[in-house]
Write an enzyme that holds these catalytic residues in place. Structure first.
Site, mmCIF file in Angstrom:
data_model
loop_
_atom_site.group_PDB
_atom_site.id
_atom_site.type_symbol
_atom_site.label_atom_id
_atom_site.label_comp_id
_atom_site.label_asym_id
_atom_site.label_seq_id
_atom_site.Cartn_x
_atom_site.Cartn_y
_atom_site.Cartn_z
ATOM 1 N N ASN A 1 -6.256 -11.010 -6.487
ATOM 2 C CA ASN A 1 -6.120 -9.476 -7.212
ATOM 3 C C ASN A 1 -6.930 -9.464 -8.621
ATOM 4 O OD1 ASN A 1 -5.596 -6.669 -7.847
ATOM 5 N ND2 ASN A 1 -3.383 -6.925 -7.589
ATOM 6 N N SER B 1 -4.224 -8.129 -10.990
ATOM 7 C CA SER B 1 -2.824 -8.544 -10.765
ATOM 8 C C SER B 1 -1.536 -8.571 -11.901
ATOM 9 C CB SER B 1 -2.767 -10.102 -10.279
ATOM 10 O OG SER B 1 -1.609 -10.416 -10.062
ATOM 11 N N SER B 2 -0.646 -7.847 -11.705
ATOM 12 C CA SER B 2 0.508 -7.811 -12.358
ATOM 13 C C SER B 2 0.877 -9.132 -12.767
ATOM 14 C CB SER B 2 1.624 -6.966 -12.215
ATOM 15 O OG SER B 2 0.841 -5.880 -11.502
ATOM 16 N N SER C 1 1.239 -10.625 -4.023
ATOM 17 C CA SER C 1 0.031 -10.131 -4.913
ATOM 18 C C SER C 1 -1.340 -9.607 -4.396
ATOM 19 C CB SER C 1 -0.434 -11.370 -5.532
ATOM 20 O OG SER C 1 -1.283 -10.909 -6.588
ATOM 21 N N GLY C 2 -1.483 -8.691 -4.856
ATOM 22 C CA GLY C 2 -2.754 -7.994 -4.187
ATOM 23 C C GLY C 2 -2.332 -6.938 -3.070
ATOM 24 N N THR D 1 1.456 -2.203 -7.148
ATOM 25 C CA THR D 1 1.044 -1.485 -8.532
ATOM 26 C C THR D 1 0.669 -0.128 -8.114
ATOM 27 O OG1 THR D 1 1.134 -3.606 -9.642
ATOM 28 C CG2 THR D 1 0.159 -1.746 -10.952
ATOM 29 N N GLY E 1 5.358 -10.304 -6.037
ATOM 30 C CA GLY E 1 5.595 -10.682 -4.650
ATOM 31 C C GLY E 1 5.758 -12.144 -4.492
ATOM 32 N N GLU F 1 5.338 -15.741 -3.547
ATOM 33 C CA GLU F 1 4.003 -16.505 -3.890
ATOM 34 C C GLU F 1 4.070 -17.820 -3.213
ATOM 35 O OE1 GLU F 1 2.960 -16.089 -8.049
ATOM 36 O OE2 GLU F 1 2.062 -14.189 -7.464
HETATM 37 N N1 ADP Z 1 -3.604 2.862 -2.091
HETATM 38 C C1 ADP Z 1 -4.771 2.062 -2.198
HETATM 39 N N2 ADP Z 1 -5.846 2.675 -1.943
HETATM 40 C C2 ADP Z 1 -7.047 2.026 -2.433
HETATM 41 N N3 ADP Z 1 -7.241 0.788 -2.917
HETATM 42 C C3 ADP Z 1 -5.740 0.373 -3.130
HETATM 43 C C4 ADP Z 1 -4.483 0.935 -2.939
HETATM 44 N N4 ADP Z 1 -3.589 0.298 -3.293
HETATM 45 C C5 ADP Z 1 -4.455 -0.972 -3.380
HETATM 46 N N5 ADP Z 1 -5.499 -0.962 -3.749
HETATM 47 C C6 ADP Z 1 -6.712 -2.164 -4.131
HETATM 48 O O1 ADP Z 1 -6.005 -3.173 -4.018
HETATM 49 C C7 ADP Z 1 -5.901 -3.732 -5.539
HETATM 50 C C8 ADP Z 1 -4.803 -4.643 -5.578
HETATM 51 O O2 ADP Z 1 -3.702 -3.649 -5.932
HETATM 52 P P1 ADP Z 1 -2.326 -3.859 -6.798
HETATM 53 O O3 ADP Z 1 -1.496 -2.683 -6.727
HETATM 54 O O4 ADP Z 1 -2.786 -4.213 -8.206
HETATM 55 O O5 ADP Z 1 -1.704 -5.005 -5.978
HETATM 56 P P2 ADP Z 1 -0.413 -5.758 -6.322
HETATM 57 O O6 ADP Z 1 0.258 -4.926 -7.493
HETATM 58 O O7 ADP Z 1 0.510 -5.586 -5.302
HETATM 59 O O8 ADP Z 1 -0.670 -7.118 -6.859
HETATM 60 C C9 ADP Z 1 -6.062 -2.539 -6.275
HETATM 61 O O9 ADP Z 1 -6.707 -2.848 -7.366
HETATM 62 C C10 ADP Z 1 -7.028 -1.672 -5.583
HETATM 63 O O10 ADP Z 1 -8.292 -1.863 -5.798
HETATM 64 MG MG MG Z 2 0.739 -5.448 -9.276
#
Ligand code: ADP
Ligand code: MG
Length: 1108
Positions: free
Chosen positions: A157, A160-161, A107-108, A112, A387, A389
């Site tokens: 996050n 977080s989804s 997560s984070g 996404t 992911g 956890e």
């Molecule tokens: N390629 C990227 N560039 C800039 N910031 C990113 C990038 N990928 C993730 N982030 C930062 O990390 C945070 C968490 O990403 P996210 O995709 O929501 O994580 P996950 O889906 O894996 O939990 C986002 O809100 C963003 O602020």
């Molecule tokens: Mg996500």
């Protein structure tokens, strides 16, 4: 020329972990760190992309970057998620292979975000057009909607989804998107009713309360204050960098784009509001007579509002929170609910309501974005699933999530290895098996149908009798005790009996990514996911379009006594479907890594990264990849890259690429066990080998650069020199031309001058000659003329002389003849013959004269003055005498025609002439006027009848005259009558006689010499008429009046001759006074008329205009 670049250019660390040398966990992490520090967040393991979350925006996701990676080979540019997306898209479009993009990580870690980057890249590079753009827009806009309802802030996050998402994007044969299908997995619905410390509920609740208009909130019966709602955790209501109000607008906009109707949006918001209201319901115990406690709703206001929102009957819902109906074999048993059960029921309803709403949203979105079924589709799946956890306290959700990750790892291993293996076979390379950890055994522990953990949980849930989490744990302990990945304190396996890190109420599973300790508490409940039928039926009864759809199980007509499938069962089934789906597709991996726990950029926490690298199995991934050969490359790019290392392949290799590479390898003396030749690729066993090649290439490139530089400089100087030379020739040619032109011009002008001088000289010479000739000619002519003149004159003189002589001769001859004849005939003439001849001649002349006069006599008019000219001087007297006689004769003739009256008239005229001719200037103008006499026709005019009768005599003259007043010289009109005896003055208008004067009393008449009509009638002194004095009158017919007066006076026998005095000054007797009337010539004021003015007592001045 296209510049060929490579992943190997400008590398920071290594771009592909396969090339890591030596390969160890430390070097792996060191490489990641080095690249991360240089903002290189992407690194490859073969075709797998490792993505480090930068936690800040990097300038590598621009449209320019998209263009850079578009249609480029995977290894051609530095690692990027776009390279992977491009590869997947192109092989989907060009090779017709369905693709899936598997994004994993905790997560984070940026899953996404990565999935969004992939989607936006594909949207940017695929076809364009109105329809296509609409589809793209809908696909992209489905994200904000799902994120609002399915994402929440967690400690890891902020966005977080809380659900797993798999999206199939469908393309047509051209690669244009047609639509998509979204599948969602296991929403973490427990979050609706309770959130861990520092976390929030789903975004939508906060977005609605901060972003909706007052009006909307009023309609939804909500209050903006978060603290009013039990379900909203307060400790992190506001999140840094998250604008809930703005996001609410984005979500509403996105819903509109995706195709939600306005009333659908309204219904969704009503459900969200209802969940919040539901959270505020509180219960109190109420003792019943049988000693049990029954729950009652404390404050019914919230319930009432909620029922209004959902359109349910308050009493039905109220009852559902107090009683529970259990149906068994056609029997309905109603039991009461205690307070705890009521709270349980409330939360279960909230969770169900929300999760069903979420599923409905997904279905609704799918309805909008789904492609037309007719065409054959190519599919690209994007999997963004939670992911692995590991929390302090792991429950059923973590168990399910981790199970899903196990399955993904499984598929990863399977597909990667299979792909690797297939490549070796395809390329004809011998395959040596690689040792790696296969997690199939763990998957089996969980999902085995007979004795898998999920199966046993289901068994427990369905088993009659008391079922608790403990009974479930006991069951696990007995059945899985022997499993090498299962650990439990209570299992018979003595190994863990003394393990204090493993509490009694927990079990531990050794996942591929590490050991996870699960607390058994809640497993059964969560797996059951029980919603009391009374509640679902109450919901079904609601008068709300959406709610009814969400609770089909509440339909009393479809009462199904069979229990609904458990959560675990459902999840296992959907994961199974997903796995089968993924296996049919070509996988592309993105493995996300989180560099730190603080959501901070620039921090690289080694232990954290190390942990992720381990459980993601990245090291194994590299090893598997390197098991055979670390690096492979198609022959063409390989030859292209290294051909400068061998003289035979540089600069061009004409034969097949493979032979070129072979020549190259032999030439470079690469040991044979370091590489193998595949069918289309060369396989390099060891990265060291590759790096040595790269190093040599770098050296060689430097030399080549120097060479190129040398040649270029030489070429540049030479071409510069040639240019100068060429220019010099051009310049000198131009200069010479110019100089020659100038010289030629000079010669030309000189020649012209000389020519003109010569021509002038020649012309002058010619002119002189011509002039001379002309003069000569003129001289000749003149001389000739003179000569001829002289001759002619001489001849003339001669002829004249001759003529004179001849004349003289003739005269002399005539005289002589005359003399001779006279002498001869003298004797025959008498002496008086001369006189006779003379007389005869005279007679003849006279005869001729008179006869001629007969022809030329003038007309008979007495006034014709013409008379023929006299022919001979000697007849002068006769001629004038004849004229006089002729005139007398013709006057007589004229007079003889006159009648008596006409004669009298002429006599009068004659008399007038005698009186006035040459005496008065008025006279000539009167000559042509006939004397009419009676101008007034007095006898005929009845006006003058009285007057006519007053005079007894015949009227000789009647006219209007002006009587001049001596006082002022003005005239008064009077009628003047003249008879034989007297003259009468009468009033013109009345005809009354003013004065009647017998003619003998008139002594004289005075008139002026001028052209005026004034006349004074002077009377005899002492006569009766003279008492009033003389008359001064004026008339237009002055001449006639005076003449007639004179004649009449003359004829009257007893009167004396009337005196006519013509002078410019005369005296007039007015009564006593004598006044002098003086006539002067001169212009008068009133034009041509005569004016009379009294100058003084004795003088009247009459001014007469000068006659021209
Ligand atoms: N390629 C990227 N560039 C800039 N910031 C990113 C990038 N990928 C993730 N982030 C930062 O990390 C945070 C968490 O990403 P996210 O995709 O929501 O994580 P996950 O889906 O894996 O939990 C986002 O809100 C963003 O602020
Ligand atoms: Mg996500």
């Amino acid at each position: 020329m296209e510049v060929k670049t490579s992943l190997l250019d400008n590398m920071i660390g290594v771009g592909d972990m396969v090339l890591l040398e030596p390969l160890s966990e430390d070097s792996f992490i060191e490489n990641l760190r080095k690249r991360f520090d240089h903002n290189e967040i992407y690194t490859y393991i073969g075709s797998v992309v490792i993505s480090m979350n930068p936690y800040r925006s990097l300038p590598i996701f621009t449209p320019e970057k998209v263009e850079e990676y578009r249609n480029r080979n995977f290894y051609e540019l530095s690692p990027h998620i776009y390279a992977l997306a491009d590869e997947a898209y192109r092989s989907l479009r060009d090779q017709d292979k369905d693709q899936c993009i598997l994004i994993t990580g905790e997560s984070g870690a940026g899953k996404t975000e990565a999935s969004k980057l992939v989607m936006s890249y594909v949207a940017a590079v695929c076809g364009k057009g109105q329809e296509v753009n609409k589809v793209k827009e809908q696909l992209l806009q489905s994200n904000p909607v799902l994120e609002a309802f399915g994402n929440a802030k967690t400690v890891r996050n902020d966005n977080s989804s809380r659900f797993g998402k798999y999206m199939d994007i469908e393309f047509d044969f051209k690669g244009d998107p047609l639509g998509g299908v979204i599948s969602n997995y296991l929403l973490e619905k427990s979050r609706v009713v309770k959130q861990p410390r520092g976390e929030r509920n789903f975004h939508i609740f906060y977005q609605l309360l901060s972003g909706a208009s007052d009006d909307t909130l009023k309609k939804l019966k909500l209050d903006r204050d978060f603290s009013k709602y039990n379900y909203l955790s307060l400790d992190s209501a506001a999140v840094n960098g998250l604008d809930d109000a703005a996001n609410f607008r984005t979500v509403r906009n996105a819903m509109q784009i995706v195709g939600f109707m306005e009333d659908e949006v309204q219904s969704v918001l009503e459900l969200v509001a209802a969940v919040l209201k539901l959270g505020n319901l509180e219960f109190k115990p109420e003792s019943r007579c049988n000693g049990t406690d029954e729950s009652r709703i404390k404050d019914k206001n919230d319930l009432k509002e909620m029922c209004e929102l959902l359109g349910t009957e308050q009493s039905v819902l109220e009852r559902a929170f107090s009683y529970r109906t259990v149906e068994a074999k056609q029997e309905k048993v109603s039991t009461t609910l205690n307070v705890a059960q009521a709270y349980y029921a409330r939360d279960a309803l909230a969770k169900n309501l929300y999760s069903r709403l979420f599923s409905w949203l997904v279905t609704r979105i799918n309805g909008s974005i789904k492609a037309q079924p007719k065409a054959r589709h190519k599919v690209m799946g994007v999997l963004d699933i939670y992911g692995f956890e590991i929390f302090e306290d792991n429950s059923f959700e973590q168990f399910i999530i981790n199970y899903c990750n196990e399955k993904l790892q499984q598929i990863f291993i399977e597909l990667t290895l299979r792909e690797e293996q297939e490549e070796y076979i395809r390329e004809g390379i011998e395959w040596t098996n690689v040792e790696y950890f296969n997690n199939a055994i763990i998957c089996d522990l969980i999902e085995n149908h007979q004795n898998g953990i999920l199966a046993m949980l289901d068994e427990e849930c369905l088993r009659p009798g008391t079922v608790t989490d403990e009974t479930f744990l006991d069951k696990l302990n007995t059945i899985c005790a022997e499993h090498q990945h299962f650990e439990s304190r209570r299992s018979k396996n003595s190994k863990f009996l003394t393990d204090h890190s493993l509490p009694h109420n927990c079990f531990r599973i050794q996942h591929y990514a590490g050991k996870v300790l699960y607390r058994a508490e809640g497993f059964v409940d969560k797996n059951n996911d029980l919603l009391y039928r009374d509640l679902s039926q109450a919901m079904y009864k609601a008068n709300h379009s959406l709610i009814k759809q969400l609770f089909p199980d509440g339909n009393p007509a479809k009462v199904n006594l069979k229990r609904p499938p458990t959560a675990g069962f459902q999840f296992r089934a959907s994961v199974g479907t997903l796995m089968r789906n993924l296996q049919t597709k070509n996988p592309n991996y993105i493995r996300c890594i989180k560099p730190n726990d603080k959501k901070a950029s620039h921090i690289f926490t080694e232990s954290l990264v190390c942990h992720q690298v381990r459980y993601l199995g990245l090291m194994e991934n590299v090893r598997v990849r390197r098991a055979g050969y670390a690096f492979r490359q198609a022959y063409e790019p390989c030859l292209e890259r290294y051909k400068m290392l061998c003289k035979r392949t540089w600069p061009h290799w004409r034969g097949p690429a493979r032979e070129g590479v072979e020549v190259l390898m032999v030439d470079l003396q690469v040991p044979l066990d370091e590489f193998s030749y595949g069918r289309s690729k060369i396989f390099i066993r060891n990265p060291r080998m590759l790096f040595s090649l790269e190093e040599r290439r770098r050296q060689c490139l430097q030399d080549l650069a120097a060479l190129i530089q040398k040649i270029y400089r030489g070429w540049k100087c030479r071409s510069h020199f040639l240019l100068l030379k060429k220019s010099q020739i051009v310049v000198s040619a131009w200069y010479r031309r110019y100089a020659q032109q100038k010289k030629y011009q000079k010669i030309k002008t000189a020649t012209t001058v000389m020519q003109s001088y010569t021509r002038g000289w020649q012309a002058r010479k010619l002119l002189r000659e011509l002039k001379y000739q002309k003069r000569c000619k003129e001289a000749v002519t003149t001389i000739a003329a003179f000569w001829h003149g002289t001759q002619a004159r001489r001849e003339l003189r001669r002829l004249k002389e001759e003529a004179r002589r001849k004349h003289a001769v003739a005269v002399i001859w005539a005289y002589w003849q005359g003399l001779k004849v006279r002498r001869e005939y003298r004797k025959f003439f008498r002496a008086n013959a001369g006189k006779k001849i003379y007389d005869f001649t005279i007679q003849r002349i006279m005869q001729k004269y008179f006869l001629g006069l007969k022809r030329t006599t003038p007309s008979m008019s007495p006034i014709d003055k013409s008379w023929p000219a006299r022919p001979y001087l000697f007849m002068d007297g006769v001629h004038s005498e004849l004229r006089r006689i002729f005139n007398h004769w013709r006057c007589k003739k004229y007079r003889s025609q006159f009648t008596e009256e006409k004669k009298a008239v002429y006599e009068e005229k004659l008399e007038a002439s005698e009186i006035f001719k040459d005496k008065k200037a008025l006279y000539p103008s009167s000559v042509s006027q006939p004397f009419k006499g009676d101008y007034l026709e007095i006898s005929k005019n009845p006006k003058y009848q009285k007057l006519n009768s007053a005079v007894d005599e015949k009227v000789l003259l009647a006219d209007v005259v002006n009587k001049i007043n001596r006082a002022n010289g003005k005239g008064t009109a009077r009628i003047f009558l003249l008879t034989k005896k007297s003259f009468v003055l009468a009033d013109q208008k009345t005809g009354q006689v003013k004065a009647s004067v017998p003619l003998p009393d008139l002594t004289s008449v005075s008139v002026s010499t001028q052209s005026d009509g004034f006349f004074a009638l002077k009377l005899k002194e002492g006569s009766a008429s003279a008492t009033k004095g003389d008359f001064l009158l004026s008339s237009e017919h002055l001449i006639e009046i005076i003449t007639k007066l004179h004649r009449t006076g003359a004829t009257a026998a007893d009167s004396e001759q009337l005196n006519i005095d013509i002078s410019d000054e005369f005296l007039v007797q007015f009564k006593q006074d004598k006044v002098c009337v003086k006539f002067v010539q001169g212009a008068t004021k009133n034009g041509n008329s005569v004016s009379c003015k009294r100058k003084n007592n004795r003088l009247l001045e009459v001014s007469v205009p000068t006659t021209a």
